[in-house]
Design an enzyme around this catalytic site. Structure first.
Site, mmCIF file in Angstrom:
data_model
loop_
_atom_site.group_PDB
_atom_site.id
_atom_site.type_symbol
_atom_site.label_atom_id
_atom_site.label_comp_id
_atom_site.label_asym_id
_atom_site.label_seq_id
_atom_site.Cartn_x
_atom_site.Cartn_y
_atom_site.Cartn_z
ATOM 1 N N ARG A 209 -29.559 19.745 3.914
ATOM 2 C CA ARG A 209 -29.051 19.209 2.652
ATOM 3 C C ARG A 209 -27.601 18.738 2.789
ATOM 4 N NH1 ARG A 209 -33.202 22.180 1.494
ATOM 5 N NH2 ARG A 209 -32.233 24.097 2.187
ATOM 6 N N HIS B 37 -32.291 15.654 14.339
ATOM 7 C CA HIS B 37 -32.709 15.071 13.058
ATOM 8 C C HIS B 37 -31.542 15.135 12.081
ATOM 9 C CE1 HIS B 37 -34.914 14.146 9.443
ATOM 10 N NE2 HIS B 37 -36.092 14.171 10.024
ATOM 11 N N TYR C 143 -31.326 15.258 5.268
ATOM 12 C CA TYR C 143 -32.023 14.400 4.293
ATOM 13 C C TYR C 143 -31.072 13.734 3.310
ATOM 14 C CZ TYR C 143 -36.121 17.049 5.860
ATOM 15 O OH TYR C 143 -37.098 17.622 6.605
ATOM 16 N N HIS D 27 -33.885 9.311 8.359
ATOM 17 C CA HIS D 27 -34.678 8.618 7.351
ATOM 18 C C HIS D 27 -33.851 7.407 6.931
ATOM 19 C CE1 HIS D 27 -36.888 12.601 6.150
ATOM 20 N NE2 HIS D 27 -36.983 12.313 7.430
ATOM 21 N N GLU E 258 -37.029 6.609 11.225
ATOM 22 C CA GLU E 258 -38.318 7.265 11.027
ATOM 23 C C GLU E 258 -39.191 6.443 10.085
ATOM 24 O OE1 GLU E 258 -38.140 11.470 10.186
ATOM 25 O OE2 GLU E 258 -40.282 11.566 9.709
ATOM 26 N N ASP F 107 -43.950 9.023 12.326
ATOM 27 C CA ASP F 107 -44.431 10.272 11.736
ATOM 28 C C ASP F 107 -45.868 10.036 11.279
ATOM 29 O OD1 ASP F 107 -45.029 12.255 9.654
ATOM 30 O OD2 ASP F 107 -42.926 12.845 9.813
ATOM 31 N N HIS G 93 -46.495 10.474 7.551
ATOM 32 C CA HIS G 93 -45.868 9.415 6.760
ATOM 33 C C HIS G 93 -46.608 8.087 6.873
ATOM 34 C CE1 HIS G 93 -41.710 11.645 7.064
ATOM 35 N NE2 HIS G 93 -42.646 12.377 6.501
ATOM 36 N N HIS H 297 -43.608 12.240 15.351
ATOM 37 C CA HIS H 297 -43.685 13.453 14.531
ATOM 38 C C HIS H 297 -45.162 13.683 14.263
ATOM 39 C CE1 HIS H 297 -39.368 13.386 12.638
ATOM 40 N NE2 HIS H 297 -39.399 13.890 13.865
ATOM 41 N N ASP I 46 -45.361 12.676 0.616
ATOM 42 C CA ASP I 46 -44.829 13.213 1.877
ATOM 43 C C ASP I 46 -45.036 14.720 1.876
ATOM 44 O OD1 ASP I 46 -43.434 13.951 4.093
ATOM 45 O OD2 ASP I 46 -41.535 13.029 3.510
ATOM 46 N N HIS J 82 -46.515 17.506 4.358
ATOM 47 C CA HIS J 82 -47.059 17.830 5.685
ATOM 48 C C HIS J 82 -48.088 18.961 5.592
ATOM 49 C CE1 HIS J 82 -43.116 16.279 7.716
ATOM 50 N NE2 HIS J 82 -43.570 15.467 6.804
ATOM 51 N N GLU K 165 -43.832 19.220 12.812
ATOM 52 C CA GLU K 165 -43.095 19.564 11.580
ATOM 53 C C GLU K 165 -44.091 20.093 10.568
ATOM 54 O OE1 GLU K 165 -41.687 15.497 10.814
ATOM 55 O OE2 GLU K 165 -39.675 16.182 11.272
HETATM 56 ZN ZN ZN Z 1 -42.208 14.193 6.017
HETATM 57 FE FE FE Z 2 -40.980 13.519 10.122
HETATM 58 FE FE FE Z 3 -37.916 13.367 9.016
#
Ligand code: ZN
Ligand code: FE
Ligand code: FE
Length: 275
Positions: A37, A67, A70, A107, A142, A176, A179, A211, A224, A226, A256
């Protein structure tokens, strides 16, 4: 052997993350450069990094993947958010130079209402300001599911970012599976068709990481969520075709998936290796 590993916490340092991954039979891992975050990154510990390097070499690990948090939204219509993203990206790329890790995934961002074209222009402004021809890091865009105002929902949008980049030689893509399936690319029934389209628009040589996630939601849902491999809408048969595909199998794969505990990734690693 298939290079696969899970997302791993670096809260106890890089060497501890490596040991955790090694213990469950992984040959790579992904980590957040800082709290997902946002927030301040921890100072890098030279001893810890040296120990990581030794471990990676001894166990023949494949490329690690960093990574971005976000909260890093380069495409926002809010200037403050973009400034925060630029500073964070610059700091992360700087730190990457000290790590034995050359892949950095982020992202692309959400345009928050100003439209995809404007969002892409904002992303490019930051990429072109911060990235340099001398950097050793490959920055990966991504593929996104297209929830809300997300950019990266189509191969065309990724291609547009790469086309406008000042240093395209240091840009790549991380695909991904959750995604792209949610975005409407049918990797279950037409993996070859999806990869051909990716090749036509982006170029398969740009694809640097996968991913590997199943999806809790149906094809084309633009959500989204997973799921564990084999327990979602994508399913084991598709994952078998993905990890054995000649164009994909040399790449590093990152899990993930939502596991109750870290050790549970071992089962997924063993299953995808067995194909
Ligand atoms: Zn995701
Ligand atoms: Fe991902
Ligand atoms: Fe990601």
């Amino acid at each position: 052997m298939l290079c696969v590993g899970p997302h791993t916490s670096i809260a106890k340092g890089f060497k501890a993350a490596f040991d955790a991954a090694d213990k469950i039979g992984a040959m790579t891992f992904q980590f957040f450069t800082r709290n997902p975050r946002g927030g301040k990154a921890r100072a890098l510990d030279e001893k810890d990094i040296a120990a990581l390097k030794l471990g990676l070499g001894a166990k023949h690990f494949g490329p690690l993947l960093a990574h971005a948090p976000y909260t890093m939204n380069m495409a926002s219509k809010t200037e403050k958010t973009r400034e925060f993203a630029r500073d964070l990206f610059a700091d992360d790329l700087n730190r990457m130079e000290a790590l034995p890790c050359s892949l950095y995934n982020f992202h692309p961002g959400s345009h928050t209402g100003q439209g995809a074209d404007k969002g892409i222009a904002e992303i490019l402004e930051i990429l072109n300001e911060v990235m340099s021809p001398d950097q050793t890091t490959t920055v990966l865009l991504e593929t996104m599911s297209g929830k809300g105002t997300e950019i990266g929902r189509s191969f065309e949008e990724l291609a547009a970012i790469i086309a406008g980049a000042a240093v395209p030689e240091h840009l790549g893509v991380c695909l991904d599976t959750c995604h792209v399936y949610s975005a409407g690319y049918d990797i279950v029934n037409d993996l070859d068709g999806v990869l051909a389209e990716f090749d036509r628009l982006v170029g398969l040589e740009r694809l640097k990481a996968i991913h590997l996630n199943d999806s809790k939601t149906p094809f084309g849902s633009h959500k989204d969520r997973h799921e564990k491999l084999g327990e979602g809408s994508i399913g084991w048969d598709a994952f078998k075709r993905i990890v054995t595909h000649p164009a994909l199998k040399p790449l590093p794969f990152f899990l993930e998936t939502p596991q109750a505990k870290y050790g549970d990734y071992q089962t997924e690693i063993q299953k995808v290796r067995a194909f």
